[in-house]
Motif scaffolding. Structure first.
Motif, PDB file in Angstrom:
ATOM      1  N   GLY A  70      15.628  -1.223 -11.964  1.00  0.00           N
ATOM      2  CA  GLY A  70      16.209  -0.322 -10.745  1.00  0.00           C
ATOM      3  C   GLY A  70      16.074  -1.084  -9.531  1.00  0.00           C
ATOM      4  N   GLU A  71      15.765  -2.024  -9.343  1.00  0.00           N
ATOM      5  CA  GLU A  71      15.573  -3.049  -8.050  1.00  0.00           C
ATOM      6  C   GLU A  71      17.169  -3.729  -7.694  1.00  0.00           C
ATOM      7  N   HIS A  72      17.298  -3.564  -6.584  1.00  0.00           N
ATOM      8  CA  HIS A  72      18.673  -4.021  -5.834  1.00  0.00           C
ATOM      9  C   HIS A  72      18.468  -5.535  -5.984  1.00  0.00           C
ATOM     10  N   GLU A  73      19.329  -6.390  -6.318  1.00  0.00           N
ATOM     11  CA  GLU A  73      19.417  -7.777  -6.448  1.00  0.00           C
ATOM     12  C   GLU A  73      18.845  -8.368  -4.964  1.00  0.00           C
ATOM     13  N   LEU A  74      19.403  -7.993  -3.998  1.00  0.00           N
ATOM     14  CA  LEU A  74      19.186  -8.428  -2.807  1.00  0.00           C
ATOM     15  C   LEU A  74      17.759  -8.346  -2.324  1.00  0.00           C
ATOM     16  N   THR A  75      17.233  -6.999  -2.660  1.00  0.00           N
ATOM     17  CA  THR A  75      15.861  -6.896  -2.647  1.00  0.00           C
ATOM     18  C   THR A  75      14.672  -7.889  -3.408  1.00  0.00           C
ATOM     19  N   ALA A  76      15.438  -7.901  -4.601  1.00  0.00           N
ATOM     20  CA  ALA A  76      14.537  -8.904  -5.489  1.00  0.00           C
ATOM     21  C   ALA A  76      14.488 -10.336  -5.073  1.00  0.00           C
ATOM     22  N   ALA A  77      15.580 -10.736  -4.435  1.00  0.00           N
ATOM     23  CA  ALA A  77      15.852 -11.988  -3.903  1.00  0.00           C
ATOM     24  C   ALA A  77      14.637 -12.339  -2.842  1.00  0.00           C
ATOM     25  N   VAL A  78      14.705 -11.438  -1.842  1.00  0.00           N
ATOM     26  CA  VAL A  78      14.011 -11.721  -0.767  1.00  0.00           C
ATOM     27  C   VAL A  78      12.387 -11.493  -1.300  1.00  0.00           C
ATOM     28  N   ARG A  79      11.930 -10.643  -2.196  1.00  0.00           N
ATOM     29  CA  ARG A  79      10.770 -10.234  -2.703  1.00  0.00           C
ATOM     30  C   ARG A  79      10.325 -11.693  -3.358  1.00  0.00           C
ATOM     31  N   GLU A  80      10.977 -12.108  -4.281  1.00  0.00           N
ATOM     32  CA  GLU A  80      10.823 -13.216  -5.053  1.00  0.00           C
ATOM     33  C   GLU A  80      10.699 -14.597  -4.288  1.00  0.00           C
ATOM     34  N   VAL A  81      11.481 -14.766  -3.314  1.00  0.00           N
ATOM     35  CA  VAL A  81      11.211 -16.035  -2.494  1.00  0.00           C
ATOM     36  C   VAL A  81       9.771 -15.690  -1.840  1.00  0.00           C
TER      37      VAL A  81
END
Length: 291
Positions: free
Chosen positions: A47-58
């Motif tokens: 359910g996570e947005h890809e932009l949220t995931a990108a910032v979190r994973e970075v």
């Protein structure tokens, strides 16, 4: 060709900073499990947005706090697991804070390297292609997030002046979800068209809201595009909330692209990146709840 039975979605970034000598550096990570150098990225949570995931994973892989800017090409490739393919969405990201990352079993080292030399270290052609796309984008000097107000019920069911029609419950939910994405851009200022529903859409950001009639529904597209460009020239990141009938012709006037469908759902919008006043990139932005 191997049959693909499942797709894993992931997101990451080309994270950049300026060195003391003015050289653009990006951060790469070394993964001991694969003994490779790659761009920081990781899988989306359910359910996570890809932009949220990108910032979190970075941040998880590099200890860098980064602000997304231009969307870069996505990559898709087969993993080492039979029938499993991975799709990765990438953004260029401006580093705003960083610290040394302790080594662990996932990331042995996060290293800053000159962007023009990254291809000599990266292990995979798809990562090298993403970096080439990053290098082709002019340096971003400002960002404007242009959004359409969230749901405010039907006009015919509202007895008061239309400009005072507020968000409905679903609109408040979508405004909060949109705010979560806009916060990732670290806005410096917030601007709204006159109607209450526009102001309420961006109020969850917690910043003062400037009222700008140039973004009202009955405004002319050309002057509205000029007003947006003027806000962009202030630098930093500006969030602007406008209305559905104005946004498509305003974006056509801004981009000069009459062939693009700029229709925007309520509670969604666009991230517009500028380089010295010229548009350098655009991308749709919508919470997961609106897809």
């Amino acid at each position: 060709m191997a049959e693909v039975n499942s797709l894993v979605r992931a997101a990451g970034g080309v994270v950049w900073r300026r060195s003391g000598a003015g050289v653009t550096e990006i951060v790469l990570v070394h993964r001991p499990r694969y003994n490779d150098w790659s761009l920081p990225k990781g899988k989306l949570d359910p359910g996570e947005h890809e932009l949220t995931a990108a910032v979190r994973e970075v941040f998880e892989e590099t200890s860098v706090e980064a602000v997304p800017q231009v969307r870069l090409p996505s990559v898709r490739y087969l993993t080492g697991e039979p029938g499993v393919e991975k799709s990765v969405d990438f953004w260029s990201m401006r580093a705003v804070a960083w610290a040394p990352r302790p080594a662990d079993h996932e990331i042995e080292e996060a290293r800053w390297v000159p962007a023009t030399e990254a291809h000599t270290m990266l292990s995979y052609a798809h990562d090298r292609g993403v970096v080439r796309a990053f290098l082709d984008v002019p340096p971003v000097t400002s960002v404007v997030a242009l959004v359409r107000h969230a749901k405010a019920g039907k006009r015919k069911e509202w007895s008061g002046p239309d400009a005072e029609r507020p968000l409905e419950t679903a609109g408040e939910r979508d405004a909060r979800a949109l705010s979560g994405l806009l916060t990732l851009l670290r806005p410096d200022r917030v601007v709204s068209a006159t109607p209450v529903r526009c102001r309420q859409t961006v109020e969850p950001l917690g910043l003062p809201v400037a009222i700008e009639p140039a973004f009202d529904e009955d405004a002319e597209p050309g002057p509205a595009a000029e007003a947006l460009a003027a806000w962009a020239r202030r630098g930093g990141t500006t969030v602007i909330c406008s209305q559905g009938k104005l946004m498509p012709p305003m974006l056509k006037a801004l981009t000069g692209r009459a062939d693009v469908n700029f229709h925007t759902r309520k509670g969604a919008g666009w991230v517009l990146c500028f380089s010295e006043g010229r548009l350098a990139g655009r991308d749709r932005l919508a919470p997961v709840t609106l897809r």
